[in-house]
Design an enzyme around this catalytic site. Structure first.
Site, short mmCIF file in Angstrom:
data_model
loop_
_atom_site.label_atom_id
_atom_site.label_comp_id
_atom_site.label_asym_id
_atom_site.label_seq_id
_atom_site.Cartn_x
_atom_site.Cartn_y
_atom_site.Cartn_z
N ASP A 59 2.87 -9.37 2.95
CA ASP A 59 3.95 -9.06 3.75
C ASP A 59 5.36 -9.53 3.18
O ASP A 59 5.15 -10.58 2.72
CB ASP A 59 4.06 -9.54 5.10
CG ASP A 59 3.29 -8.58 6.13
OD1 ASP A 59 3.05 -7.46 5.77
OD2 ASP A 59 2.80 -8.93 7.13
N ASN B 148 0.37 2.68 7.47
CA ASN B 148 1.45 2.88 6.58
C ASN B 148 1.88 4.26 6.18
O ASN B 148 2.99 4.61 5.68
CB ASN B 148 1.06 2.13 5.43
CG ASN B 148 1.14 0.48 5.35
OD1 ASN B 148 0.40 -0.21 4.70
ND2 ASN B 148 1.84 0.05 6.34
#
Length: 229
Positions: free
Chosen positions: A2, A50
Site C-alpha cells: 500500500d 481493483n
C-alpha cells in the site's frame, strides 16, 4: 503493498508514478526475504476490487506488471525462486500478460529456493467460493467436509497458512486477502509507504514477528503453571 498513490501525491506526481516507483521495492523485498531464509513470500499486487479503479490506471498497471515480469524473470529463475500466481483468471487480463504469468510459472516450477506467490486479480472470498464449488462438483458429501478437505480444494491447495502479514502505509485492513490462510497470521502495520519500503524495514518486521508469542488460542507454559520446555 500500500501507499503508491499517496507516495506520488506527496510529490505532485500522477498515481502511475507511484506504481512505477514500487518496482524497486518489490525486487528489494524479494531479495531480502530470500536472504533471510523465508520459504514462502506472497505479494498482493492486484485485487478483485481493483477493477473498480479508473481504466487508464488499470491499463497502466497491466503494462507495468508485464514489463516487470519480463524484465526480472531471468533473475528470479537464477535465484532459484519458484513463481506462482494466485488469481489471474479474469478475462479482462490481457492475453499477453496471462501468457507471461504462465511462462514464468513454467520456467521456475522446478525451483525450490523460495516460493513467490503473486496475488493478482485475487480475492479471498472468491477463493472460498471456488473451493465450495469444487467440493460440490467432486460430489463430496456435507458430512465429509472438514477443514483439511476444504483447504485441499482452494485454488493453491499446497500453500501453507500465512504466518505474517505486512501491510505498508499504516492501513489496517484485511482487504479480502487470503481470508482462509490468514486465520492465525500475525500482523504488522509499518507506516512507510510501499515505494519507500526497503530491506531494513522488512527485516525489522521479521524481527518483530520472531519476538511474538504465538499461542493459536492456547496459553504459554508459564501462564498455565507448567515449566517452560
Amino acid at each position: 503493498m500500500d501507499g503508491n498513490g499517496r507516495w506520488a501525491q506527496k510529490r505532485s506526481l500522477p498515481r502511475t508514478s507511484g506504481h512505477s516507483a514500487a518496482e524497486t521495492t518489490v525486487i528489494d523485498v524479494i531479495e531480502a526475504a530470500r536472504s533471510a531464509g523465508v520459504e514462502w513470500l506472497s505479494l498482493y499486487a492486484f485485487s478483485t476490487e481493483n477493477w473498480r479503479r479508473p481504466g487508464e490506471e488499470i491499463d497502466f498497471l497491466m503494462r507495468l506488471v508485464r514489463r516487470v515480469v519480463r524484465k526480472h524473470a531471468a533473475l528470479l529463475h537464477a535465484r532459484g525462486i519458484r513463481c506462482r500466481f494466485l488469481g489471474a483468471e479474469d478475462p479482462r487480463i490481457p492475453a499477453s500478460l496471462a501468457q507471461d504469468f504462465a511462462d514464468l510459472t513454467t520456467l521456475t516450477e522446478a525451483n525450490r529456493g523460495m516460493t513467490l506467490t503473486v496475488a493478482f486479480d485475487h480475492g479471498g472470498r472468491q477463493d472460498i467460493v471456488t473451493a465450495a464449488r469444487s467440493l460440490i462438483r467432486a460430489g463430496v458429501s456435507a458430512d465429509a467436509v472438514d477443514q483439511a478437505r476444504f483447504a485441499a480444494h482452494l485454488p493453491v491447495p499446497d500453500m501453507p497458512d500465512v504466518d505474517l502479514v505486512i501491510r505498508t502505509s499504516g492501513e489496517q485492513r484485511i482487504s479480502n486477502f487470503m481470508l482462509w490462510q490468514v486465520a492465525y497470521a500475525e500482523w504488522v502495520f509499518p507506516p512507510v509507504l510501499w515505494p519507500d519500503f526497503r530491506a531494513p524495514h522488512f527485516l525489522e518486521c521479521l524481527h518483530d514477528y520472531r519476538n511474538r508469542d504465538r499461542r493459536f488460542g492456547g496459553v504459554t507454559p508459564q501462564a498455565n503453571g507448567e515449566p517452560e520446555r
